[in-house]
Write an enzyme that holds these catalytic residues in place. Structure first.
Site, PDB file in Angstrom:
ATOM      1  N   SER A   1      39.227  31.042  40.219  1.00 43.09           N
ATOM      2  CA  SER A   1      37.860  30.794  40.680  1.00 43.09           C
ATOM      3  C   SER A   1      37.122  29.885  39.723  1.00 43.09           C
ATOM      4  O   SER A   1      37.415  29.880  38.516  1.00 43.09           O
ATOM      5  CB  SER A   1      37.099  32.115  40.794  1.00 43.09           C
TER       6      SER A   1
ATOM      7  N   TYR B   1      33.968  39.740  36.574  1.00 41.13           N
ATOM      8  CA  TYR B   1      34.861  39.023  37.487  1.00 41.13           C
ATOM      9  C   TYR B   1      35.287  37.693  36.864  1.00 41.13           C
ATOM     10  O   TYR B   1      36.472  37.343  36.825  1.00 41.13           O
ATOM     11  CB  TYR B   1      34.108  38.786  38.802  1.00 41.13           C
TER      12      TYR B   1
END
Ligand SMILES: Cc1cc2nc3c(=O)[nH]c(=O)nc-3n(C[C@H](O)[C@H](O)[C@H](O)COP(=O)(O)OP(=O)(O)OC[C@H]3O[C@@H](n4cnc5c(N)ncnc54)[C@H](O)[C@@H]3O)c2cc1C
Lengths: 246, 441
Positions: free
Chosen positions: A138, A151
């Site tokens: 990501s 995250y």
């Protein structure tokens, strides 16, 4: 028997997983969909068979159950040409700040599990002498942000694992792709405020992954705009960055 | 609450939009005042729930496909564009496609959409064998011509008001190629246009683009496009047997100011279009199915051309007998106004299949108007001509007709309402359109 190429999609029931499986099946790959709930994957398998006339298999796979990984890889009828890990968990940052169990699950789902399973496949691929490994990481891993660093840090770890693995595996004929989607309209991001021009639909990610595998790209920012955005964000001095609200 | 509108961007109203992920979730989403929404290509208020709207495009799985029969079972949110791209290269196409490929299977069934072949092959519903329907009452039923036929025929053309279509089984046609052999005929006035359409009755596809600003002697001048599926032997060497449908790349980035569309720009456009087409008239050529069936799809978001206030489409059908005079009257009034936009479409229809299906044997005329000035009064005036000629308006395009116009146009309405009531006694399924036209107040 068939000389067709094959791909396995880990995390096949996510929106990006479905789109990726479609992109590969459309390109003529036989596909294995792997996920926690095999019964829930059955309609997607039927969809791929009916649309593209390819072979589709189903396998149970739980990214948190690392003890099962060797059995999972060993139990596959054949080693695929490509392994694509879409698995991930956004979680809730605020909860993860005080709930250790939740933070652990986020870290394990985005870093530990995906790295270990791709690492295992890497050994098999290196022994065979070819294959492609794809990790969906990501842009959130490019710099930790106040709003989602649990995250983000796990994705950062995963990105680092992939780049290291790439450097090593490329010498043995094995290719590693790091995919960094920015905002994708999926059930994971439903209800979130996404910036329109920086947001893509899941099929765009699926096509980008297929392209990267076929063209042997190393790092893919699905929307090119993200490469620039993240370049700016990465180069902001820490003193300034910590005052910004993201 | 979210602001929702149809393709015409009029009206814009509040509705709670839900995007369930499973059929069970669809059931849970149905509460008082719910309607299903496909890809939002209906022009007016048909796909806006009175209270909540259930978005269906996430349901796009093919369940099964039998290449021996062309029979396919799929989820209702699948887009026709997806179906065409996936099965076209394998030699299968839907029997019926409307003027845009970006509609869902559910939306195509609910509006019983017609294509350029309605005069000889009928509408979308004719090729649907069965549907899986979630009724307003909470049951999930399979409906076909044999099983639950009332629910089946009320759902085809029923504008979502019998419940949510979850899946459908339909037949695809086999084709040798994805190309169409097109013949263009130019017609200098309305009589010539109607004659050309009548002569094209035996052509698989036929449609006329009318210059709706031409007046006087030129009234109704148009280009008639006839089409047949081309065989492999008709392709030039090297052409792929199935063409690639380009993504609508070029979009309209912003709402154009209302001034852009004025009688001068429209007149200039129509003049140019007619002349360029007339030059090609007579001969035939082989074209890709995409520009043939979906000429407007190449410009993404073209609905924004009409500006922020949106636009209205007026599509009526007039029974064959006496159609000529009524069409001439309508076109005359439209031409005098001069602000109907771009081209109007005229085509012949045959019998409809569903209880509320729009088509009836006759001529259908579709016109676009920007929302401004006295347009609502003007369209009421046109409606009176339609009603007097025993015609009706298409619900998938409508945003403004009156209850009276609707009730006279659809004499099977009471039968439809009785079936609707039996499927949904509590009256959960309601759209802005049904509130406007159907529901007791
Ligand atoms: C450029 C353009 C050209 C067009 N050309 C034609 C044409 O040539 N012929 C023609 O007939 N139409 C034409 N149309 C209209 C279009 O085909 C119909 O409005 C069609 O219903 C749109 O499908 P959709 O999936 O977008 O549905 P929506 O617009 O989302 O919904 C339309 C209706 O279908 C219902 N519906 C949608 N999904 C379901 C479901 N799963 N279950 C139950 N009900 C459902 C909705 O409740 C609503 O009443 C055209 C539209 C455009 C924008």
């Amino acid at each position: 028997m068939t000389s067709r190429k094959s791909a396995i999609v880990l995390g096949g029931s996510s929106d990006i997983g479905r789109a990726t499986a479609r992109a590969f099946a459309k390109a003529g790959y036989d596909v294995v969909l792997a996920g926690r709930d095999v019964a829930a994957l059955e309609p997607d398998a039927a969809d791929l068979r009916a649309r593209y006339n390819v072979e589709v298999g189903l396998r149970k796979f739980d990214v948190l159950d690392t003890a099962s990984f060797e059995g999972f890889v060993g139990g596959l009828p054949a080693l695929p040409d490509a392994v694509i890990s879409i698995v991930g968990l956004l979680g809730v940052q605020q909860n993860a700040e005080s709930d250790l169990a939740h933070a652990t699950t986020i870290m394990r789902s985005n870093y530990e599990g995906p790295s270990l399973i791709l690492g295992l496949f890497a050994e098999k691929f290196l022994a065979r002498g070819h294959g492609t490994l794809v990790g969906v990481s990501s842009v959130a891993g490019d710099r930790g942000r106040a709003s989602n660093y649990v995250y983000g840090s796990a994705k950062a770890g995963f990105s680092a694992f992939l780049s290291g693995l790439r450097a090593r595996a490329s010498r043995g004929g094995v290719h590693v792709v790091t995919v960094k989607p920015g905002f994708v309209r999926t059930k994971m991001t439903e209800g979130m405020k996404l910036i329109g021009p920086l947001t893509v639909e899941a099929p765009v990610v699926g096509d980008a992954i297929l392209q990267a595998v076929e063209k042997k790209t190393d790092v893919v920012y699905v929307s090119g705009k993200w490469r620039l955005v993240m370049l700016i964000i990465k180069t902001l001095p820490e003193a300034m960055f910590k005052k910004l609200k993201f | 609450m979210t602001l929702v509108s149809g393709w015409g961007r009029f009206p814009v109203v509040d509705s709670d939009v839900l995007r369930p992920r499973s059929f069970a979730g669809v059931g849970d989403a149905i509460a008082a005042g719910t309607i299903a929404r496909g890809n939002g290509r209906a022009y007016g208020d048909a796909a806006i729930g009175a209270v909540r709207t259930v978005a269906m495009t996430g349901f796009d799985r093919v369940r099964s496909f039998d290449p021996a029969t062309g029979r396919i079972r799929l989820e209702a949110g699948t887009l026709l564009s997806d179906l065409i791209e996936t099965f076209g290269p394998r030699g299968f196409l839907p029997f019926v496609v409307p003027g845009t490929r970006f509609v869902s299977i559910g939306g195509a069934i609910a509006a019983d959409v017609h294509g350029k072949n309605h005069h000889c092959e009928g509408g979308f519903g004719r090729y649907v064998d069965s549907i899986l329907l979630r009724t307003g009452q909470g049951e999930v039923i399979e409906a076909s011509r044999e099983q639950n036929p009332d629910a089946f025929f009320a759902t085809i053309g029923g504008m979502g008001l019998t419940g949510v279509i979850l899946e459908a089984t339909m037949r695809l046609r086999t084709v040798e190629t994805g190309w169409i052999r097109e013949r263009v005929i130019s017609a200098s006035d309305l009589d010539a246009a109607m004659r050309a359409l009548d002569a094209g009755d035996s052509a698989t596809y036929s449609v006329a683009w009318i210059d709706c600003v031409a007046r006087g002697r030129d009234l109704g001048r148009s280009l008639i496009y006839l089409g047949e599926h081309a065989g492999k032997d008709e392709l030039t060497d090297g052409a792929a047997s199935f063409p690639v449908g380009k993504d609508p790349g070029l979009g309209v980035p912003v709402d154009l100011p209302a001034m852009t569309l004025n009688r001068h720009s429209i007149r200039a456009f129509n003049e140019l279009y007619y002349r360029m087409g007339a030059r090609r008239a007579g001969g035939s050529r082989v074209v890709s199915l995409y520009p043939y069936f979906f000429p407007l799809d190449s410009l993404r978001d073209w609905n924004r051309i009409y500006g922020r206030r949106g636009f209205l489409q007026h599509q009526c059908v007039i029974p064959e007998a006496g159609a000529r005079a009524v069409l001439a009257d309508i076109l005359g009034r439209v031409a005098r106004r001069g602000d109907a936009s771009f081209l109007a479409v005229l085509k012949k229809l045959g019998h409809g299949d569903g209880i509320l299906s729009f088509p009836l044997p006759g001529y259908t005329l579709a016109l676009d108007f920007p929302v401004r000035g006295d347009i609502l009064n003007f369209l009421d005036e046109i409606d009176r001509l339609v009603v007097a000629a025993s015609g009706r308006l298409y619900l998938a395009k409508d945003a403004r007709q009156s209850r009276a116009t609707f009730a006279v146009g659809y004499p099977a309405l009471s039968r439809f309402n009785a079936i609707r009531k039996s499927l949904d006694p509590a009256g959960n399924i309601r759209s802005k359109l049904s509130q406007r036209l159907f529901d007791e107040v």
